[in-house]
Design a protein around this motif. Structure first.
Motif, PDB file in Angstrom:
ATOM      1  N   ASP A 100      -9.470   2.873 -11.336  1.00 19.38           N
ATOM      2  CA  ASP A 100      -9.618   4.326 -11.464  1.00 19.38           C
ATOM      3  C   ASP A 100     -10.947   4.830 -10.926  1.00 19.38           C
ATOM      4  OD1 ASP A 100      -7.119   4.371 -12.567  1.00 19.38           O
ATOM      5  OD2 ASP A 100      -7.794   4.590 -14.635  1.00 19.38           O
TER       6      ASP A 100
ATOM      7  N   ARG B 134      -5.955  -3.463  -7.824  1.00 21.35           N
ATOM      8  CA  ARG B 134      -5.665  -2.129  -7.294  1.00 21.35           C
ATOM      9  C   ARG B 134      -6.950  -1.496  -6.769  1.00 21.35           C
ATOM     10  NH1 ARG B 134      -5.471   2.805  -9.922  1.00 21.35           N
ATOM     11  NH2 ARG B 134      -5.847   1.749 -11.916  1.00 21.35           N
ATOM     12  N   VAL B 135      -6.945  -1.111  -5.485  1.00 23.97           N
ATOM     13  CA  VAL B 135      -8.118  -0.486  -4.862  1.00 23.97           C
ATOM     14  C   VAL B 135      -7.680   0.748  -4.082  1.00 23.97           C
ATOM     15  CG1 VAL B 135      -9.325  -2.685  -4.677  1.00 23.97           C
ATOM     16  CG2 VAL B 135      -7.969  -1.888  -2.757  1.00 23.97           C
ATOM     17  N   ARG B 136      -8.614   1.684  -3.935  1.00 21.33           N
ATOM     18  CA  ARG B 136      -8.343   2.905  -3.183  1.00 21.33           C
ATOM     19  C   ARG B 136      -9.392   3.085  -2.095  1.00 21.33           C
ATOM     20  NH1 ARG B 136      -6.673   7.343  -7.908  1.00 21.33           N
ATOM     21  NH2 ARG B 136      -4.760   6.244  -8.580  1.00 21.33           N
TER      22      ARG B 136
ATOM     23  N   ILE C 212       3.637   3.521  -8.814  1.00 21.97           N
ATOM     24  CA  ILE C 212       3.056   2.745  -7.726  1.00 21.97           C
ATOM     25  C   ILE C 212       4.104   1.762  -7.225  1.00 21.97           C
ATOM     26  CG2 ILE C 212       0.711   2.998  -8.620  1.00 21.97           C
ATOM     27  CD1 ILE C 212       0.878   0.105  -9.582  1.00 21.97           C
TER      28      ILE C 212
ATOM     29  N   SER D 175     -12.896   2.797  -4.071  1.00 16.63           N
ATOM     30  CA  SER D 175     -12.980   2.648  -5.519  1.00 16.63           C
ATOM     31  C   SER D 175     -12.046   1.537  -5.970  1.00 16.63           C
ATOM     32  CB  SER D 175     -12.629   3.958  -6.232  1.00 16.63           C
ATOM     33  OG  SER D 175     -11.280   4.316  -6.016  1.00 16.63           O
TER      34      SER D 175
ATOM     35  N   ILE E 166      -2.338  -2.333  -3.472  1.00 21.80           N
ATOM     36  CA  ILE E 166      -2.076  -3.095  -4.692  1.00 21.80           C
ATOM     37  C   ILE E 166      -1.692  -4.511  -4.325  1.00 21.80           C
ATOM     38  CG2 ILE E 166      -0.815  -3.166  -6.872  1.00 21.80           C
ATOM     39  CD1 ILE E 166      -0.271  -0.083  -4.958  1.00 21.80           C
TER      40      ILE E 166
ATOM     41  N   GLU F 201      -3.934   3.773  -1.386  1.00 24.19           N
ATOM     42  CA  GLU F 201      -4.096   2.790  -2.453  1.00 24.19           C
ATOM     43  C   GLU F 201      -3.438   1.481  -2.026  1.00 24.19           C
ATOM     44  OE1 GLU F 201      -4.061   3.228  -7.139  1.00 24.19           O
ATOM     45  OE2 GLU F 201      -1.996   3.309  -6.365  1.00 24.19           O
TER      46      GLU F 201
ATOM     47  N   SER G 138       0.842  -1.194   0.000  1.00 21.49           N
ATOM     48  CA  SER G 138       0.000   0.000   0.000  1.00 21.49           C
ATOM     49  C   SER G 138       0.872   1.237   0.000  1.00 21.49           C
ATOM     50  CB  SER G 138      -0.921   0.020   1.228  1.00 21.49           C
ATOM     51  OG  SER G 138      -0.168   0.275   2.406  1.00 21.49           O
TER      52      SER G 138
ATOM     53  N   LEU H 116      -6.210   9.761   1.210  1.00 19.72           N
ATOM     54  CA  LEU H 116      -6.504   8.711   0.235  1.00 19.72           C
ATOM     55  C   LEU H 116      -5.351   7.714   0.193  1.00 19.72           C
ATOM     56  CD1 LEU H 116      -8.495   7.827  -2.063  1.00 19.72           C
ATOM     57  CD2 LEU H 116      -7.069   9.169  -3.626  1.00 19.72           C
TER      58      LEU H 116
ATOM     59  N   GLY I 102      -8.676  -1.806 -12.463  1.00 17.72           N
ATOM     60  CA  GLY I 102      -8.031  -2.225 -11.228  1.00 17.72           C
ATOM     61  C   GLY I 102      -7.899  -3.725 -11.057  1.00 17.72           C
TER      62      GLY I 102
ATOM     63  N   LEU J 139      -1.692   8.277  -1.170  1.00 21.03           N
ATOM     64  CA  LEU J 139      -1.771   9.153  -2.334  1.00 21.03           C
ATOM     65  C   LEU J 139      -1.990  10.612  -1.940  1.00 21.03           C
ATOM     66  CD1 LEU J 139      -4.044   6.961  -4.632  1.00 21.03           C
ATOM     67  CD2 LEU J 139      -1.587   7.301  -4.857  1.00 21.03           C
TER      68      LEU J 139
END
Length: 383
Positions: A258, A299-301, A173, A255, A219, A217, A158, A215, A286, A161
């Motif tokens: 994207d 990939r999540v946010r 990333i 999310s 991965i 992210e 992680s 925020l 993602g 961001l």
């Protein structure tokens, strides 16, 4: 097929946090040092309060492990509260609780709805369990699950961001090999310029007695194709990820890929086109389609709100008198976004572990590994 389930118990200032994870196959390496490292990562980050220097996360693995490997039975972990003697009079299991009743609920916290739901007149009966301290148990339980994932070639990382309006401008990333580099940043940002801006934002908020969200992210690398399913709403992998992440304290938005940015684009530029080798050259979705992973990178946010306990007290009502009042204070942080990223890593790992065991099963790590590899060979053969 097998499923992974976990349960936590305990209050922030109670005697201990308890955690049980069930469904982990036998033969997974489980090391106390790894759990200690993950718990330490959860306490890190610029903007944390003094409690992080007090909490030592003194834990024990009390069930499900022998000789450094899982037994296939429920795995239990206890995280002792090193301050429990100071709080014993406030949080007694028997007898009348001591301490001043907390009757001025904090906006943005579980205080008021919890008091109303359960008929409490003291917010401590709510806040002790609603505290983000509980996430230590989730991080501890996720560590052996992450070990299982690593044995299968899946690594979860992680990074941060944004904190407040300070954000990284880099599109890099972190990869599986970059986790230590991310952790070296005081705000877990994979960008020196972004790190400096975020630190400045935290210092400004601290000087004003305020708090900041941000925020993060997460991965996951090496994810097999097909985790989750399109056939039922509750088996969709993106729904499961969103649910688990939204259940992390203070997370208010999730999310995939994207996410919200895709909503502002045309369909012709929103999707990951399929090449002749069945691979994708873009990663807008993602790593999921139709409720399933497409293989490779996920990939999540997650968006974290500013913490609801702050020095600049918010308006509330004293429930004991009905009069307007300032919300009470507990020890708090200016910013806990870097720590939230570590917690989000853990819950993503727990979701992936569950989906993996659902799809492949296996009572031993060797059985699970063989089934995953057999499926991967079939997918490669189809290509």
């Amino acid at each position: 097929m097998g499923r992974l389930r976990y349960l936590t118990a305990g209050e922030s200032h109670g005697a201990a946090l308890l955690g049980i994870v069930e469904g982990l196959p036998a033969g997974v390496p489980v090391a106390a040092d790894s759990i200690a490292r993950e718990l330490s990562r959860r306490r890190m980050g610029y903007g944390r309060g003094p409690r992080m220097a007090i909490e030592k996360d003194d834990f024990e693995i009390v069930a499900g492990v022998r000789g450094g490997f899982s037994l296939g039975s429920p795995l239990g972990i206890v995280i002792h509260n090193t301050e429990k003697e100071k709080w014993a009079h406030v949080m007694p299991v028997e007898g009348a609780p001591g301490g001043r009743p907390l009757t001025r609920p904090r906006p943005g916290h579980a205080d008021l709805p919890g008091m109303q739901k359960y008929g409490f007149t003291d917010a401590r009966n709510v806040l002790e369990r609603a505290s983000a301290r509980e996430t230590a148990a989730r991080v501890a339980l996720a560590t052996p699950v992450r070990s299982m994932l690593r044995e299968l070639g899946i690594v979860v990382v992680s990074h941060v961001l944004a904190i407040g309006d300070a954000a990284t401008s880099s599109d890099r990333i972190p990869g599986p090999e970059d986790l230590d580099t991310v952790d070296e940043s005081s705000v877990r940002c994979f960008d020196d310029v972004g790190t400096a801006a975020m630190v400045d934002a935290i210092e400004k908020a601290a000087a004003e007695g305020d708090s900041l969200g941000g925020l993060v992210e997460v991965i996951a690398y090496g994810v097999p194709t097909g985790l989750g399913s399109h056939v039922h709403w509750d088996r969709k992998i993106d729904g499961r990820l969103a649910g688990a992440l939204m259940a992390v304290p203070a997370i208010k938005g999730v999310s995939i890929g994207d996410g919200f940015e895709i909503a502002r684009t045309l369909g012709s530029s929103a999707h990951d086109e399929i090449e002749t080798d069945l691979r994708r050259t873009t990663d807008r979705a993602g790593g999921t389609e139709g409720g399933m992973t497409i293989g490779g990178t996920l990939r999540v946010r997650a968006a974290m709100k500013p913490l609801s306990t702050l020095k600049k007290r918010l308006r509330t009502v004293d429930l004991a008198t009905g009069d307007p009042a300032d919300a009470f204070q507990e020890r708090t942080d200016v910013c806990a976004v870097p720590a939230a990223a570590v917690v989000c890593e853990s819950v993503v790992a727990l979701v992936l572990g569950d989906a993996l065991l659902e799809m492949f099963g296996g009572d031993t790590l060797a059985d699970l590994s063989e089934r995953v590899e057999s499926f991967s060979r079939r997918i490669r053969g189809d290509r």
